[in-house]
Scaffold this active site. Structure first.
Site, mmCIF file in Angstrom:
data_model
loop_
_atom_site.group_PDB
_atom_site.id
_atom_site.type_symbol
_atom_site.label_atom_id
_atom_site.label_comp_id
_atom_site.label_asym_id
_atom_site.label_seq_id
_atom_site.Cartn_x
_atom_site.Cartn_y
_atom_site.Cartn_z
ATOM 1 C CE LYS A 68 -19.504 8.101 -0.544
ATOM 2 N NZ LYS A 68 -18.646 8.396 0.569
ATOM 3 C CG LEU B 242 -22.625 -2.273 -0.355
ATOM 4 C CD1 LEU B 242 -22.034 -3.383 0.510
ATOM 5 C CD2 LEU B 242 -23.989 -2.713 -0.903
ATOM 6 C CE1 TYR C 57 -3.185 -2.904 0.156
ATOM 7 C CE2 TYR C 57 -3.550 -2.465 2.477
ATOM 8 C CZ TYR C 57 -3.815 -3.197 1.336
ATOM 9 O OH TYR C 57 -4.736 -4.224 1.386
ATOM 10 C CB ALA D 78 -19.272 -2.864 -2.395
HETATM 11 N N1 LIG Z 1 -6.273 -8.221 0.906
HETATM 12 C C1 LIG Z 1 -6.605 -7.584 -0.182
HETATM 13 O O1 LIG Z 1 -6.333 -8.014 -1.309
HETATM 14 C C2 LIG Z 1 -7.353 -6.288 -0.045
HETATM 15 C C3 LIG Z 1 -7.979 -5.692 -1.166
HETATM 16 C C4 LIG Z 1 -8.693 -4.508 -0.984
HETATM 17 C C5 LIG Z 1 -8.759 -3.927 0.279
HETATM 18 N N2 LIG Z 1 -8.116 -4.505 1.347
HETATM 19 C C6 LIG Z 1 -8.172 -3.915 2.692
HETATM 20 O O2 LIG Z 1 -9.533 -3.644 3.031
HETATM 21 C C7 LIG Z 1 -9.691 -2.263 3.360
HETATM 22 C C8 LIG Z 1 -11.077 -1.806 2.969
HETATM 23 O O3 LIG Z 1 -11.384 -2.116 1.607
HETATM 24 P P1 LIG Z 1 -11.593 -0.987 0.506
HETATM 25 O O4 LIG Z 1 -10.886 0.226 0.918
HETATM 26 O O5 LIG Z 1 -11.276 -1.619 -0.814
HETATM 27 O O6 LIG Z 1 -13.167 -0.743 0.473
HETATM 28 P P2 LIG Z 1 -14.274 -0.270 1.528
HETATM 29 O O7 LIG Z 1 -13.768 -0.308 2.895
HETATM 30 O O8 LIG Z 1 -15.471 -1.053 1.170
HETATM 31 O O9 LIG Z 1 -14.547 1.235 1.055
HETATM 32 C C9 LIG Z 1 -13.794 2.296 1.564
HETATM 33 C C10 LIG Z 1 -14.337 3.609 0.993
HETATM 34 O O10 LIG Z 1 -15.735 3.720 1.260
HETATM 35 C C11 LIG Z 1 -16.073 5.072 1.590
HETATM 36 N N3 LIG Z 1 -16.574 5.065 2.987
HETATM 37 C C12 LIG Z 1 -15.951 4.588 4.094
HETATM 38 N N4 LIG Z 1 -16.726 4.743 5.185
HETATM 39 C C13 LIG Z 1 -17.870 5.331 4.769
HETATM 40 C C14 LIG Z 1 -19.032 5.760 5.427
HETATM 41 N N5 LIG Z 1 -19.209 5.597 6.739
HETATM 42 N N6 LIG Z 1 -20.024 6.352 4.690
HETATM 43 C C15 LIG Z 1 -19.883 6.516 3.349
HETATM 44 N N7 LIG Z 1 -18.778 6.129 2.659
HETATM 45 C C16 LIG Z 1 -17.780 5.540 3.368
HETATM 46 C C17 LIG Z 1 -14.779 5.870 1.454
HETATM 47 O O11 LIG Z 1 -14.658 6.364 0.121
HETATM 48 P P3 LIG Z 1 -15.307 7.763 -0.394
HETATM 49 O O12 LIG Z 1 -15.642 8.589 0.789
HETATM 50 O O13 LIG Z 1 -14.247 8.361 -1.264
HETATM 51 O O14 LIG Z 1 -16.505 7.314 -1.186
HETATM 52 C C18 LIG Z 1 -13.705 4.808 1.671
HETATM 53 O O15 LIG Z 1 -12.471 5.127 1.084
HETATM 54 C C19 LIG Z 1 -8.530 -1.564 2.637
HETATM 55 O O16 LIG Z 1 -8.208 -0.318 3.221
HETATM 56 C C20 LIG Z 1 -7.429 -2.592 2.819
HETATM 57 O O17 LIG Z 1 -6.866 -2.484 4.118
HETATM 58 C C21 LIG Z 1 -7.443 -5.677 1.188
#
Ligand SMILES: NC(=O)c1ccc[n+]([C@@H]2O[C@H](COP(=O)([O-])OP(=O)(O)OC[C@H]3O[C@@H](n4cnc5c(N)ncnc54)[C@H](OP(=O)(O)O)[C@@H]3O)[C@@H](O)[C@H]2O)c1
Length: 312
Positions: free
Chosen positions: A198, A195, A48, A191
């Protein structure tokens, strides 16, 4: 560990587009607020921001190391034992710690036998640098093979899991964790914001999410039933759709979620989702809406994603 953790891919990763100030200021504030609110599971990875995320977590945990359960990952390029060992030590250095609570293999490497990869993990465990070993993006068969090769628990598998992505239910991963005292760490539990309700066809996110087929206009439309269910359940709890999406994930046995956050306010909302108790009826309604959600993906979605990214 806390059922809601904090995902830190966003820290220093150009592909999320949150900028320099987010990395230098907000990222640290987000981690501090997470600890204040009892979130201890902090997930990062060496890949990252090419080390920037681990460094930001290390800076944020200065003086508060014992409040956190640090999970990081080795990116398995040639994961032979000395390289795994060297990479684990590099992560610990960037995280400014002498203990990684959970060290995960970021994804399977089909070219290096899993037994060899696990030898490196074992050495780090024997040296006391790594407490627990986990995997990520492993199928059930590969997870079991990793555990067999390791000869002791590979406690977790970090996989994509949410109301919009139910693969782990269909492949038996969630059932395996629930029945065998193992853990699913759900990544992208919102997602990537789909989800949160917005986004729509006229307002879809860019950056890394421009390549996420969920944000294609067609899929945003197909998600109508699911988003409506999230909105209505949210109303009953005086909560947001994003909070309900997280509450659904962590209601599954032995599943924790690691949402990323673009602000402290989002982090606070995500932390509060741990206190939402969905009724059985609400849970069933969300599960049915999720079952009915059939997004176009893979080969069918690719030409549409490419077309969307063309400047003409
Ligand atoms: N192992 C792997 O291969 C892998 C792959 C992907 C991710 N990950 C890990 O999983 C974590 C989370 O996954 P992800 O970042 O892909 O997706 P996620 O957690 O589903 O989405 C994060 C995004 O959703 C929005 N968000 C967060 N909280 C919110 C709320 N309360 N209300 C409205 N919008 C909100 C924000 O974007 P906006 O505000 O810009 O819309 C935020 O950047 C990553 O940080 C990483 O540590 C691991």
């Amino acid at each position: 560990m806390s059922a809601i953790g904090l995902g830190c891919w966003q820290f220093g990763s150009m592909e999320w587009g949150y900028g320099k100030e987010y990395l230098e200021k907000e990222a640290v504030e987000i981690v501090h607020r997470a600890l204040d609110l009892g979130i201890d599971l902090i997930d990062t990875a060496e890949i990252y921001g090419f080390g920037k995320s681990e460094r930001a977590v290390g800076r944020a945990l200065e003086g508060r190391r014992d409040e956190a359960f640090i999970a990081t990952k080795v990116f398995p390029v040639l994961p032979i034992p000395p390289i795994v060992e060297q990479r684990g030590r590099g992560s610990a250095r960037r995280l400014e710690t002498d203990r990684i609570d959970l060290y995960q293999i970021h994804q399977p490497n089909p070219l290096v036998p899993i037994g060899m990869q696990m030898q490196g993990m074992r050495k780090l465990q024997d040296a006391g640098l790594v407490k627990h070993v986990g995997v990520s993006n492993f199928s059930l068969g590969k997870w079991k093979a990793a555990e067999k090769a390791h000869g002791s628990p590979v406690i977790s598998n970090q996989v994509q899991y949410s109301l919009a992505c139910r693969g782990p239910d269909h492949s038996g991963l969630t059932a395996h964790a629930a029945q065998n005292d193992r853990l699913i760490i759900a990544y992208s539990p919102l997602a990537q914001g789909f989800l949160s309700a917005k986004y729509d066809a006229t307002n879809a996110p860019g950056g890394v999410r421009a390549a996420n087929s969920l944000f294609l206009p067609e899929n945003l439309e197909r998600g109508h039933e699911l988003i409506t269910a999230l909105r209505e359940v949210a109303k009953a709890h005086d909560a947001t759709p994003a909070q309900i999406a997280l509450a659904w994930v962590i209601k599954r046995k032995n599943v924790v979620a690691i949402p990323g956050a673009s602000s402290v306010a989002q982090l606070e909302k995500n932390a509060a989702a741990a206190d939402i108790d969905l009724t059985e009826d609400e849970d069933a309604r969300l599960t049915t809406a999720s079952d009915n959600f059939r997004p176009i993906q893979g080969a069918a979605a690719l030409p549409k994603i490419i077309r969307k990214r063309l400047p003409f």
